[in-house]
Scaffold this motif. Structure first.
Motif, PDB file in Angstrom:
ATOM      1  N   ARG A 179       0.838  -1.196   0.000  1.00  0.00           N
ATOM      2  CA  ARG A 179       0.000   0.000   0.000  1.00  0.00           C
ATOM      3  C   ARG A 179       0.875   1.248   0.000  1.00  0.00           C
ATOM      4  O   ARG A 179       1.839   1.339   0.750  1.00  0.00           O
ATOM      5  N   ASP A 180       0.527   2.217  -0.835  1.00  0.00           N
ATOM      6  CA  ASP A 180       1.218   3.507  -0.903  1.00  0.00           C
ATOM      7  C   ASP A 180       2.727   3.342  -1.116  1.00  0.00           C
ATOM      8  O   ASP A 180       3.530   4.062  -0.523  1.00  0.00           O
ATOM      9  N   ASN A 181       3.111   2.367  -1.917  1.00  0.00           N
ATOM     10  CA  ASN A 181       4.535   2.086  -2.197  1.00  0.00           C
ATOM     11  C   ASN A 181       5.351   1.864  -0.927  1.00  0.00           C
ATOM     12  O   ASN A 181       6.541   2.147  -0.883  1.00  0.00           O
ATOM     13  N   ASN A 182       4.714   1.378   0.130  1.00  0.00           N
ATOM     14  CA  ASN A 182       5.400   1.124   1.394  1.00  0.00           C
ATOM     15  C   ASN A 182       5.903  -0.319   1.391  1.00  0.00           C
ATOM     16  O   ASN A 182       5.266  -1.219   1.926  1.00  0.00           O
ATOM     17  N   VAL A 183       7.063  -0.527   0.784  1.00  0.00           N
ATOM     18  CA  VAL A 183       7.611  -1.875   0.642  1.00  0.00           C
ATOM     19  C   VAL A 183       8.107  -2.411   1.977  1.00  0.00           C
ATOM     20  O   VAL A 183       8.008  -3.609   2.248  1.00  0.00           O
ATOM     21  N   ASP A 184       8.639  -1.531   2.841  1.00  0.00           N
ATOM     22  CA  ASP A 184       9.151  -1.985   4.136  1.00  0.00           C
ATOM     23  C   ASP A 184       8.048  -2.627   4.968  1.00  0.00           C
ATOM     24  O   ASP A 184       8.251  -3.683   5.573  1.00  0.00           O
ATOM     25  N   GLN A 185       6.879  -1.999   4.995  1.00  0.00           N
ATOM     26  CA  GLN A 185       5.772  -2.556   5.776  1.00  0.00           C
ATOM     27  C   GLN A 185       5.313  -3.874   5.161  1.00  0.00           C
ATOM     28  O   GLN A 185       5.037  -4.838   5.879  1.00  0.00           O
ATOM     29  N   ALA A 186       5.239  -3.941   3.830  1.00  0.00           N
ATOM     30  CA  ALA A 186       4.828  -5.178   3.166  1.00  0.00           C
ATOM     31  C   ALA A 186       5.823  -6.302   3.452  1.00  0.00           C
ATOM     32  O   ALA A 186       5.431  -7.449   3.655  1.00  0.00           O
ATOM     33  N   LEU A 187       7.105  -5.962   3.499  1.00  0.00           N
ATOM     34  CA  LEU A 187       8.126  -6.961   3.801  1.00  0.00           C
ATOM     35  C   LEU A 187       7.975  -7.491   5.224  1.00  0.00           C
ATOM     36  O   LEU A 187       8.102  -8.694   5.472  1.00  0.00           O
ATOM     37  N   ARG A 188       7.677  -6.586   6.166  1.00  0.00           N
ATOM     38  CA  ARG A 188       7.449  -7.014   7.558  1.00  0.00           C
ATOM     39  C   ARG A 188       6.256  -7.961   7.637  1.00  0.00           C
ATOM     40  O   ARG A 188       6.298  -8.987   8.329  1.00  0.00           O
TER      41      ARG A 188
END
Length: 88
Positions: A6-15
């Protein structure tokens, strides 16, 4: 396994992905398969796993029947408040 970014938030998606993989036991399976396991070691591990599962099932059954007290809930750390949305 699927994770939405969501919203190009790759760090959160990775977590989120790592948490899902941990829950599914993917990391444990990768570590176990990284080296050869002798058939005798495999039998010992599978028997220990079966015993662990049976004890857990018996413990849960005893808790449902009231023979054992229910486990204490783990205290959850307080999360900081979310920042307010900025109107442009």
């Amino acid at each position: 396994m699927q994770v939405l970014v969501r919203d190009n938030n790759v760090d959160q998606a990775l977590r989120v992905l790592k948490k899902k993989m941990q829950r599914e036991g993917v990391f444990r399976e990768m570590k176990r398969r990284s080296a050869y396991e002798k058939p005798s070691e495999r039998r010992v591990r599978e028997k220990a796993d079966a015993i662990r599962r049976a004890r857990k099932l018996a413990r849960k059954q005893a808790q449902r029947e009231g023979l054992l007290p229910a486990p204490k809930p783990k205290p959850r750390p307080a999360r900081p408040p979310r920042p307010a949305a900025v109107a442009s």
